[in-house]
Design a protein around this motif. Structure first.
Motif, PDB file in Angstrom:
ATOM      1  N   ILE A   3       1.712  53.049 -44.095  1.00 33.60           N
ATOM      2  CA  ILE A   3       2.741  52.039 -44.128  1.00 33.60           C
ATOM      3  C   ILE A   3       3.478  52.073 -42.794  1.00 33.60           C
ATOM      4  O   ILE A   3       3.812  53.195 -42.622  1.00 33.60           O
ATOM      5  N   GLN A   4       3.555  50.889 -42.091  1.00 29.18           N
ATOM      6  CA  GLN A   4       4.466  50.698 -40.995  1.00 29.18           C
ATOM      7  C   GLN A   4       5.616  49.612 -41.470  1.00 29.18           C
ATOM      8  O   GLN A   4       5.260  48.685 -41.933  1.00 29.18           O
ATOM      9  N   ILE A   5       7.011  50.113 -41.223  1.00 32.03           N
ATOM     10  CA  ILE A   5       7.907  48.864 -41.369  1.00 32.03           C
ATOM     11  C   ILE A   5       8.531  48.650 -40.155  1.00 32.03           C
ATOM     12  O   ILE A   5       9.182  49.443 -39.339  1.00 32.03           O
ATOM     13  N   PHE A   6       8.588  47.351 -39.621  1.00 34.55           N
ATOM     14  CA  PHE A   6       8.909  46.988 -38.338  1.00 34.55           C
ATOM     15  C   PHE A   6      10.340  46.237 -38.981  1.00 34.55           C
ATOM     16  O   PHE A   6      10.175  45.209 -39.780  1.00 34.55           O
ATOM     17  N   GLY A   7      11.480  46.599 -38.579  1.00 31.99           N
ATOM     18  CA  GLY A   7      12.780  45.943 -38.924  1.00 31.99           C
ATOM     19  C   GLY A   7      13.689  46.331 -38.110  1.00 31.99           C
ATOM     20  O   GLY A   7      13.616  47.112 -37.113  1.00 31.99           O
ATOM     21  N   THR A   8      15.119  46.304 -38.406  1.00 30.52           N
ATOM     22  CA  THR A   8      16.299  46.624 -37.711  1.00 30.52           C
ATOM     23  C   THR A   8      17.231  47.467 -38.772  1.00 30.52           C
ATOM     24  O   THR A   8      17.141  47.208 -39.955  1.00 30.52           O
ATOM     25  N   LYS A   9      17.989  48.254 -38.307  1.00 34.16           N
ATOM     26  CA  LYS A   9      18.799  49.007 -39.208  1.00 34.16           C
ATOM     27  C   LYS A   9      19.964  48.390 -40.169  1.00 34.16           C
ATOM     28  O   LYS A   9      20.175  48.512 -41.235  1.00 34.16           O
ATOM     29  N   LYS A  10      20.222  47.167 -39.574  1.00 34.17           N
ATOM     30  CA  LYS A  10      21.231  46.318 -40.103  1.00 34.17           C
ATOM     31  C   LYS A  10      20.537  45.105 -41.234  1.00 34.17           C
ATOM     32  O   LYS A  10      21.452  44.788 -42.009  1.00 34.17           O
ATOM     33  N   CYS A  11      19.398  45.218 -41.164  1.00 31.94           N
ATOM     34  CA  CYS A  11      18.653  44.153 -41.996  1.00 31.94           C
ATOM     35  C   CYS A  11      18.505  44.620 -43.551  1.00 31.94           C
ATOM     36  O   CYS A  11      18.009  45.809 -43.974  1.00 31.94           O
ATOM     37  N   ASN A  12      19.261  44.034 -44.573  1.00 32.40           N
ATOM     38  CA  ASN A  12      19.113  44.156 -45.730  1.00 32.40           C
ATOM     39  C   ASN A  12      18.071  44.294 -46.383  1.00 32.40           C
ATOM     40  O   ASN A  12      17.656  45.298 -47.305  1.00 32.40           O
ATOM     41  N   ASP A  13      16.934  43.379 -46.076  1.00 33.74           N
ATOM     42  CA  ASP A  13      15.616  43.318 -46.761  1.00 33.74           C
ATOM     43  C   ASP A  13      14.772  44.601 -46.008  1.00 33.74           C
ATOM     44  O   ASP A  13      14.088  45.028 -46.744  1.00 33.74           O
ATOM     45  N   THR A  14      14.967  44.690 -44.834  1.00 33.01           N
ATOM     46  CA  THR A  14      14.418  46.194 -44.459  1.00 33.01           C
ATOM     47  C   THR A  14      14.810  47.428 -45.279  1.00 33.01           C
ATOM     48  O   THR A  14      13.851  48.231 -45.726  1.00 33.01           O
ATOM     49  N   LYS A  15      15.990  47.694 -45.351  1.00 28.84           N
ATOM     50  CA  LYS A  15      16.583  48.585 -46.056  1.00 28.84           C
ATOM     51  C   LYS A  15      15.914  48.579 -47.702  1.00 28.84           C
ATOM     52  O   LYS A  15      15.493  49.803 -48.199  1.00 28.84           O
ATOM     53  N   LYS A  16      15.912  47.386 -48.111  1.00 28.43           N
ATOM     54  CA  LYS A  16      15.152  47.347 -49.652  1.00 28.43           C
ATOM     55  C   LYS A  16      13.558  47.530 -49.321  1.00 28.43           C
ATOM     56  O   LYS A  16      13.107  48.334 -50.224  1.00 28.43           O
ATOM     57  N   ALA A  17      12.913  47.324 -48.489  1.00 28.28           N
ATOM     58  CA  ALA A  17      11.598  47.881 -48.238  1.00 28.28           C
ATOM     59  C   ALA A  17      11.301  49.142 -48.150  1.00 28.28           C
ATOM     60  O   ALA A  17      10.640  49.819 -48.961  1.00 28.28           O
ATOM     61  N   GLU A  18      12.439  49.912 -47.170  1.00 24.12           N
ATOM     62  CA  GLU A  18      12.356  51.164 -47.178  1.00 24.12           C
ATOM     63  C   GLU A  18      12.493  51.948 -48.610  1.00 24.12           C
ATOM     64  O   GLU A  18      11.893  52.882 -48.969  1.00 24.12           O
ATOM     65  N   ARG A  19      13.294  51.397 -49.344  1.00 23.78           N
ATOM     66  CA  ARG A  19      13.901  52.038 -50.601  1.00 23.78           C
ATOM     67  C   ARG A  19      12.555  51.766 -51.564  1.00 23.78           C
ATOM     68  O   ARG A  19      12.320  52.582 -52.321  1.00 23.78           O
ATOM     69  N   PHE A  20      11.694  50.610 -51.459  1.00 22.29           N
ATOM     70  CA  PHE A  20      10.847  50.262 -52.401  1.00 22.29           C
ATOM     71  C   PHE A  20       9.576  51.692 -52.239  1.00 22.29           C
ATOM     72  O   PHE A  20       9.172  52.057 -52.997  1.00 22.29           O
TER      73      PHE A  20
END
Length: 113
Positions: A3-20
């Motif tokens: 799994i690779q997650i491309f996003g930004t540290k401030k993006c809420n959806d990115t944080k939710k994906a990391e948590r998932f």
């Protein structure tokens, strides 16, 4: 799974994906798009899976000029412009090998497990 997650540290959806993925004990690699971004190959691969470059553009991004430019330039120039303006891509971009999603899509990710 790779799994690779491309996003930004401030993006809420990115944080939710990391948590998932953390909650399920699945290792992932986080790539901050403000620091590194996607390579041309990665961008092309994600675009082919997600229905083209135009589907990758976040209509709610702050840079309205870049969004408008990408809508009206020739198709062969869109990849280069999107490479230069990766801040208008929907985040997070989650990749698992050849599979990819745009935005927060836990229903799709559950099928990957």
């Amino acid at each position: 799974m790779n799994i690779q997650i491309f996003g930004t540290k401030k993006c809420n959806d990115t944080k939710k994906a990391e948590r998932f993925f953390k909650e399920r004990g699945i290792k992932f690699q986080f790539i901050d798009m403000k620091e590194k971004g996607m390579s041309k190959g990665e961008l092309t691969s994600v675009a082919s899976v997600c229905g083209g470059l135009s589907n990758m553009i976040d209509e709610n991004a702050k840079d309205k000029d870049a969004i408008a430019l990408l809508q009206y330039i020739a198709d062969e120039d869109k990849l280069e412009k999107l490479m230069e303006n990766q801040h208008i891509i929907k985040t997070p971009v989650v990749r698992n090998g050849r599979q990819a999603t745009l935005g927060y899509q836990p229903d799709v990710w559950k099928k990957w497990e």
